[in-house]
Design an enzyme around this catalytic site. Structure first.
Site, short mmCIF file in Angstrom:
data_model
loop_
_atom_site.label_atom_id
_atom_site.label_comp_id
_atom_site.label_asym_id
_atom_site.label_seq_id
_atom_site.Cartn_x
_atom_site.Cartn_y
_atom_site.Cartn_z
N GLU A 12 0.87 -1.17 0.00
CA GLU A 12 0.00 0.00 0.00
C GLU A 12 0.91 1.23 0.00
O GLU A 12 1.82 1.31 0.83
CB GLU A 12 -0.88 0.00 1.26
CG GLU A 12 -1.84 1.16 1.22
CD GLU A 12 -2.77 1.26 2.41
OE1 GLU A 12 -2.79 0.35 3.26
OE2 GLU A 12 -3.48 2.29 2.48
N ARG B 18 5.15 -13.06 9.49
CA ARG B 18 5.75 -11.73 9.30
C ARG B 18 7.14 -11.72 9.89
O ARG B 18 7.42 -12.45 10.83
CB ARG B 18 4.97 -10.68 10.11
CG ARG B 18 3.67 -10.26 9.59
CD ARG B 18 3.08 -9.23 10.55
NE ARG B 18 3.49 -7.89 10.19
CZ ARG B 18 2.89 -7.17 9.24
NH1 ARG B 18 1.87 -7.65 8.58
NH2 ARG B 18 3.31 -5.95 8.95
N LYS C 174 4.62 0.43 9.01
CA LYS C 174 4.70 1.75 8.39
C LYS C 174 4.05 2.81 9.27
O LYS C 174 4.54 3.93 9.38
CB LYS C 174 3.96 1.73 7.05
CG LYS C 174 4.76 1.12 5.92
CD LYS C 174 4.05 1.37 4.60
CE LYS C 174 3.72 0.10 3.87
NZ LYS C 174 2.31 -0.10 3.58
P1 ATP Z 1 2.61 -2.06 7.49
O1 ATP Z 1 1.84 -2.38 8.74
O2 ATP Z 1 4.03 -1.82 7.75
O3 ATP Z 1 1.95 -1.02 6.66
P2 ATP Z 1 1.44 -3.90 5.74
O4 ATP Z 1 1.38 -5.37 5.75
O5 ATP Z 1 0.19 -3.16 5.98
O6 ATP Z 1 2.57 -3.43 6.70
P3 ATP Z 1 1.64 -3.52 2.95
O7 ATP Z 1 2.15 -2.35 2.20
O8 ATP Z 1 0.20 -3.82 2.86
O9 ATP Z 1 2.09 -3.33 4.44
O10 ATP Z 1 2.50 -4.82 2.63
C1 ATP Z 1 2.89 -5.27 1.36
C2 ATP Z 1 3.27 -6.70 1.49
O11 ATP Z 1 4.36 -6.85 2.38
C3 ATP Z 1 2.14 -7.53 2.06
O12 ATP Z 1 2.01 -8.71 1.29
C4 ATP Z 1 2.57 -7.81 3.46
O13 ATP Z 1 2.05 -9.02 3.90
C5 ATP Z 1 4.08 -7.82 3.34
N1 ATP Z 1 4.69 -7.44 4.62
C6 ATP Z 1 4.49 -6.32 5.31
N2 ATP Z 1 5.15 -6.34 6.48
C7 ATP Z 1 5.79 -7.53 6.53
C8 ATP Z 1 6.63 -8.17 7.48
N3 ATP Z 1 6.95 -7.58 8.63
N4 ATP Z 1 7.10 -9.40 7.19
C9 ATP Z 1 6.80 -9.99 6.02
N5 ATP Z 1 6.00 -9.46 5.09
C10 ATP Z 1 5.49 -8.24 5.32
MG MG Z 2 -1.35 -2.42 5.09
#
Ligand code: ATP
Ligand code: MG
Length: 558
Positions: A37, A262, A272
């Protein structure tokens, strides 16, 4: 299959893929996607997902789509869209054209119309609070909305008018009609679309209804022919909804969602949202502050992308959430840099030493390897004169037993140079050690040198030839292993995460380094040149990592 695919086939996702290929599923193709995102910059957690998705595509001759999951216009921006692409390229991966969930807004809308027509979706006019209240809990079933049985015609009419902007935010939503008594709360008539008057970074004001993640993601995967949709464990409970939407729509292709743990790394946060809080509150300078676990921060810090890829490989892919120790990452960085980084000497906290028996004005040039384990890297010239700088820490006026560095009357070896013995201490008005007087032993260097037992070897730089530099010593951003457990991030910030040394003295052979180049400051650690200095300005070096783990010792002492 490439070597690395074989090497990694231990991971359970690769096993599933290999089985699918063996059975001839998906026409023997492998398509993955990385779906960030664009609401912030990528962090080390994303690196795990990037290496997994792009790595699998490479190893099984498939492809991986970069797809921006841009369905929350208020939080998303072009800055993040650009930054994310820069960071993935830096990690060493490529894609054909970036895709955007917003590219599918019209198709998603048409699919929603189809769901309404097949009796699988309805417009609900309850407010957000009522919807939440009626959803029930883990132990209590939900309550059906009183709008659940609206006619198809009425639903179609209302949904179209939602799109046309006739209603206020929150006045209506589109919901799936599944089962309010399901044990899985995600299946209790989840919201598919909401009204939102916000300018989207790509579609601008074209839309005032936006689809939700669960609805958007599975359809986007299906439209792109994704075969294996790899996501983190928190989406396990969403998988039945993922499958329900695709089954209800009878899409020609139905990707398989597979969840993995994760990455959680000690002494930092991988969210983020939380990283954004640090930036907003000014605890760090920016998203690319070298203390940040963002890919841009790690790049600025000087961490090579190979080290991050190696780290992702070492931690592996599992189904169990666990914290990874920071030393695992730090060791990957050390192991990547050790064979690459040229050696130089740099004195961080200088103490002037005048060698009284060395002729004033005389200079010698010593020669040393650029890299002790790689003769191909050639030699460097190290000038020597009667005034040098050594590290303040390498001298003690009243040393304890077994102190092998410099002290009054004691002898040490200057790396690549002579032995010197301390003959006097000059103090300033406040009584602090300001300068040392030493004598050197002319017989202590060269081929026929006198063999002597001198235990301490210290680094040094000739005063006249030294480059004045600024060195930034970065350390872990947090003092505790799990700072993310509390909302009050500021309370656990390491107050010593940045120490700026303004008056460092660097060996002159380092003068031709380019921005981002790595070096090892002997006995200190790995550093990188932050920016090529403007003319007349001192260069700035960032410490990437120390030579050895010093936190382990501290923790052991507790
Ligand atoms: P954040 O909470 O940091 O925004 P998110 O999962 O909401 O993390 P996205 O931008 O939606 O962030 O993530 C893009 C991809 O990266 C998704 O497929 C997510 O599952 C993966 N991802 C995000 N954080 C991690 C993590 N800590 N370990 C492994 N994969 C991750
Ligand atoms: Mg997200």
């Amino acid at each position: 299959m490439s070597e690395s695919a074989t090497a990694q086939s231990g991971n359970f996702i690769r096993q599933i893929i290999e089985q699918d290929l063996a059975e001839g599923k998906n026409g023997r193709s492998v398509v993955t996607r990385f779906p960030p995102e664009p609401n912030g910059y990528l962090h080390i957690g994303h690196a795990k997902s990037i290496c997994l998705n792009f790595g699998i595509a490479q190893d099984y001759q498939g492809h991986c789509n970069l797809r921006f999951d841009d369905t929350n216009p208020e939080k998303e921006s072009q800055e993040f869209i650009d930054g994310i692409q820069q960071d993935i390229r830096w990690m060493g991966f490529e894609w054909s054209n970036p895709k955007f969930a917003s590219d599918y807004f019209e198709q998603l809308y048409q699919y929603a119309v189809q769901l309404i027509k097949s009796g699988n979706a309805f417009v609900c006019s309850l407010g957000p609070d009522d919807i939440r209240q009626q959803r029930g809990t883990l132990t209590e079933p939900g309550v059906e909305s009183l709008y659940r049985n609206r006619s198809v015609e009425e639903n179609l009419d209302l949904f179209q008018r939602m799109r046309e902007g006739e209603f206020k935010e929150g006045e209506h939503v589109l919901r799936a009609k599944i089962d309010m008594t399901s044990a899985n709360i995600n299946l209790r008539d989840p919201v598919l679309y909401r009204i939102k008057y916000a300018t989207h970074p790509r579609t601008q004001n074209q839309w005032c209804i936006y689809p939700l993640y669960d609805y958007t993601h599975c359809i986007s995967d299906a439209l792109e022919g994704v075969t294996h949709s790899l996501c983190t464990l928190e989406f396990e409970d969403h998988r039945p909804l993922y499958d329900w939407v695709l089954d209800a729509l009878e899409t020609p292709h139905h990707p398989q969602q597979i969840e993995f743990a994760r990455l959680a790394l000690e002494y930092t946060v991988t969210s983020k949202r939380k990283l954004n809080l640090l930036v907003e509150a000014g605890h760090v300078e920016s998203w690319d502050d070298p203390r940040m676990p963002t890919l841009s921060g790690m790049r600025r810090r000087g961490i090579p992308p190979e080290a991050i890829r190696d780290f992702c490989e070492r931690i592996g892919i599992t189904k169990k959430d666990a914290f990874i120790e920071m030393t695992v990452l730090e060791n990957c960085i050390r192991e990547t840099l050790d064979p690459q980084a040229m050696r130089v000497m740099c004195v961080l906290r200088p103490l002037k030493v005048v060698i009284e028996n060395y002729p004033d004005g005389k200079e010698e040039i010593f020669s040393a390897s650029n890299h002790p384990k790689n003769a191909d890297t050639g030699k460097r010239a190290i000038p020597f004169s009667n005034t040098i700088y050594i590290e303040q820490d390498d001298f003690m006026e009243a040393p304890p037993d077994k102190y092998f560095r410099l002290a009054p009357g004691k002898e040490v070896r200057l790396r690549y140079g002579y032995n010197i013995t301390c003959t006097g201490v000059v103090k300033d008005e406040a009584g602090r050690v300001a300068e040392l007087r030493c004598n050197y032993d002319p017989e202590s260097r060269g081929p026929g040198r006198r063999k002597k037992k001198v235990k301490g070897i210290i680094h040094w730089v000739s005063a006249k030839h030294a480059i004045d530099t600024e060195v930034r010593l970065y350390d872990r951003l947090f003092r505790i292993p799990n700072p993310g457990a509390s909302e009050d991030l500021a309370a656990s910030i390491n107050p010593n995460s940045l120490e700026v040394m303004h008056h460092c003295k660097l060996e002159p052979s380092a003068q031709n380094l380019a921005e981002g180049d790595h070096v090892q400051f002997e006995r200190q650690g790995y550093f990188c040149l932050d920016r090529k200095p403007a003319s007349g300005m001192r260069p700035v070096f960032n410490r990437i990592v120390t030579l050895r783990d010093s936190w382990g010792k501290l923790e052991g002492k507790k």
